[in-house]
Design a protein around this motif. Structure first.
Motif, PDB file in Angstrom:
ATOM      1  N   HIS A  26       0.825  -1.209   0.000  1.00  0.00           N
ATOM      2  CA  HIS A  26       0.000   0.000   0.000  1.00  0.00           C
ATOM      3  C   HIS A  26       0.857   1.256   0.000  1.00  0.00           C
ATOM      4  O   HIS A  26       1.931   1.284   0.602  1.00  0.00           O
ATOM      5  CB  HIS A  26      -0.908   0.042   1.240  1.00  0.00           C
ATOM      6  N   PRO A  42       0.570   5.397   1.156  1.00  0.00           N
ATOM      7  CA  PRO A  42      -0.238   6.093   2.171  1.00  0.00           C
ATOM      8  C   PRO A  42      -1.629   6.459   1.656  1.00  0.00           C
ATOM      9  O   PRO A  42      -2.620   6.363   2.385  1.00  0.00           O
ATOM     10  CB  PRO A  42       0.593   7.341   2.491  1.00  0.00           C
ATOM     11  N   GLU A  43      -1.709   6.852   0.366  1.00  0.00           N
ATOM     12  CA  GLU A  43      -3.003   7.243  -0.201  1.00  0.00           C
ATOM     13  C   GLU A  43      -3.928   6.044  -0.336  1.00  0.00           C
ATOM     14  O   GLU A  43      -5.117   6.111  -0.002  1.00  0.00           O
ATOM     15  CB  GLU A  43      -2.801   7.894  -1.579  1.00  0.00           C
ATOM     16  N   ARG A  47      -3.815   3.264   1.351  1.00  0.00           N
ATOM     17  CA  ARG A  47      -4.175   2.812   2.691  1.00  0.00           C
ATOM     18  C   ARG A  47      -5.313   3.650   3.258  1.00  0.00           C
ATOM     19  O   ARG A  47      -6.274   3.117   3.824  1.00  0.00           O
ATOM     20  CB  ARG A  47      -2.948   2.892   3.603  1.00  0.00           C
ATOM     21  N   ARG A  48      -5.251   4.955   3.117  1.00  0.00           N
ATOM     22  CA  ARG A  48      -6.322   5.825   3.630  1.00  0.00           C
ATOM     23  C   ARG A  48      -7.642   5.555   2.908  1.00  0.00           C
ATOM     24  O   ARG A  48      -8.710   5.530   3.523  1.00  0.00           O
ATOM     25  CB  ARG A  48      -5.925   7.303   3.496  1.00  0.00           C
ATOM     26  N   ALA A  49      -7.555   5.356   1.580  1.00  0.00           N
ATOM     27  CA  ALA A  49      -8.779   5.089   0.817  1.00  0.00           C
ATOM     28  C   ALA A  49      -9.398   3.758   1.233  1.00  0.00           C
ATOM     29  O   ALA A  49     -10.622   3.640   1.370  1.00  0.00           O
ATOM     30  CB  ALA A  49      -8.462   5.084  -0.681  1.00  0.00           C
ATOM     31  N   GLU A  97      -9.097   2.252   4.181  1.00  0.00           N
ATOM     32  CA  GLU A  97      -9.663   2.392   5.525  1.00  0.00           C
ATOM     33  C   GLU A  97     -11.001   3.120   5.498  1.00  0.00           C
ATOM     34  O   GLU A  97     -11.949   2.727   6.184  1.00  0.00           O
ATOM     35  CB  GLU A  97      -8.669   3.125   6.425  1.00  0.00           C
ATOM     36  N   ALA A  98     -11.092   4.180   4.687  1.00  0.00           N
ATOM     37  CA  ALA A  98     -12.356   4.921   4.596  1.00  0.00           C
ATOM     38  C   ALA A  98     -13.456   4.050   3.996  1.00  0.00           C
ATOM     39  O   ALA A  98     -14.604   4.075   4.458  1.00  0.00           O
ATOM     40  CB  ALA A  98     -12.159   6.188   3.762  1.00  0.00           C
ATOM     41  N   ARG A 158      -7.672   5.351  14.366  1.00  0.00           N
ATOM     42  CA  ARG A 158      -8.031   5.710  12.991  1.00  0.00           C
ATOM     43  C   ARG A 158      -9.464   5.296  12.679  1.00  0.00           C
ATOM     44  O   ARG A 158     -10.243   6.079  12.114  1.00  0.00           O
ATOM     45  CB  ARG A 158      -7.056   5.032  12.022  1.00  0.00           C
ATOM     46  N   GLU A 211     -11.947   7.543  14.502  1.00  0.00           N
ATOM     47  CA  GLU A 211     -12.067   8.850  13.850  1.00  0.00           C
ATOM     48  C   GLU A 211     -12.970   8.762  12.630  1.00  0.00           C
ATOM     49  O   GLU A 211     -13.845   9.619  12.424  1.00  0.00           O
ATOM     50  CB  GLU A 211     -10.676   9.353  13.435  1.00  0.00           C
ATOM     51  N   LEU A 212     -12.756   7.736  11.793  1.00  0.00           N
ATOM     52  CA  LEU A 212     -13.584   7.574  10.594  1.00  0.00           C
ATOM     53  C   LEU A 212     -15.034   7.299  10.961  1.00  0.00           C
ATOM     54  O   LEU A 212     -15.957   7.849  10.353  1.00  0.00           O
ATOM     55  CB  LEU A 212     -13.037   6.422   9.740  1.00  0.00           C
TER      56      LEU A 212
END
Length: 309
Positions: free
Chosen positions: A171, A173-174, A176-178, A180-181, A213, A216-217
């Motif tokens: 992954h 960073p981008e 991984r964030r996508a 997780e969201a 994380r 927060e989401l």
């Protein structure tokens, strides 16, 4: 209320007798298994049923003989999938185990025979089936060879995304964030759709407690959804593969079918073909302990023998 799975003499329980009877009627070919070798009966052997359901042979034996009288909901569901039961037969299997079949407010885990047949034809393609909470229900051998064995909470994609011990998928960073969201949004949708599902509620509560994380989401009401993507997988035997990953949804069941494919005539396709020959490797090769042989918690997979193409 007395259990509906009471013992009847030395003939086992109603549940055990049902499993034994239905095992006899499922041919190896229908379950996606090779049919070679001498067979005393036309149906599945205990070893084959255990492999398909992801539980130990000893536990199948004890269930059939009535020496294990209280199978869990997960085990009953796994045996029903392995035996490819109809919806009415699935309900009977739960009742004979002394359990109430999961209701409308719970995440569906039933896989129709037509979906099984479709998956049987994809022997040269890594395929996995998850429910609406991203818990693995079925994997074929090539998917297991690609991603490795997963047990316990590691079978849940949301748990792996936020609290997992490691993954072969690379992954940024981008990405991984996508991911997780999208996972958090999927769980929110599932929690709203299946409010009576206790395991789903427990999963969300654990993630909110142990992952800052995820909390927060979840609290922000983040939205997202899974899309077709290209994934780079670092495999310990064949090296790096970049594959297309498509997620299909089975209408009316919320099942997600993940299919990994390689572009033809590429190094990725060659490595995927090599992986089909190698098959799943023991967990010990990646420094992990294998599950105990008396496993009573199912790890699900399809039964088709690995492809040699």
């Amino acid at each position: 209320m007395a259990s509906m799975a009471s013992t009847a003499g030395d003939g086992g329980t109603d549940f055990g007798r049902t499993v034994r009877r239905w095992r006899d009627r499922v041919s190896p070919e229908a379950a996606g298994l090779p049919s070679g070798g001498h067979r005393r009966a036309p149906g599945l052997r205990r070893e084959e049923l255990a492999m398909l359901a992801g539980i130990s042979v000893d536990y199948v034996t004890r269930l059939e003989q009535g020496r294990a009288e209280h199978p869990s909901e997960q085990v009953v569901e796994a045996l029903g999938r392995a035996l490819r039961v109809s919806p009415a037969e699935r309900e009977h299997l739960f009742h004979s185990a002394g359990l109430v079949p999961p209701g409308r407010g719970t995440v569906p885990a039933y896989i129709a025979p037509s979906v099984h047949r479709m998956l049987d034809r994809l022997t040269g393609t890594p395929v996995a089936v998850s429910d609406a909470s991203w818990t693995l229900l079925l994997t074929n051998p090539l998917y297991t060879a690609l991603m490795g064995e997963r047990h316990g909470r590691e079978r849940n994609g949301a748990w792996r995304a936020f609290l997992g011990t490691g993954d072969r998928v690379r992954h940024t960073p981008e990405s991984r964030r996508a991911l997780e969201a999208a996972v958090a949004a999927d769980l929110r949708t599932a929690a709203n759709r299946y409010p009576a599902d206790r395991r789903l509620r427990d999963l969300v509560a654990d993630l909110r407690t142990h992952s800052t994380r995820f909390a927060e989401l979840w609290n922000s009401g983040a939205v997202g959804h899974h899309e077709a993507s290209r994934k780079t997988i670092d495999h310990p035997q064949v090296g790096t593969l970049t594959l297309d990953c498509d997620v299909l949804t089975v209408a009316g069941s919320d099942l997600r079918i993940m299919i990994y494919t390689a572009e033809p005539d590429t190094q990725d396709a060659q490595r995927l073909e090599l992986l089909a020959v190698l098959g799943p490797q023991p967990l010990a090769e990646e420094g992990r302990s294998a599950p105990p042989p008396d496993r009573e918690t199912p790890t699900f997979r399809t039964g088709r023998a690995r492809s040699n193409h």
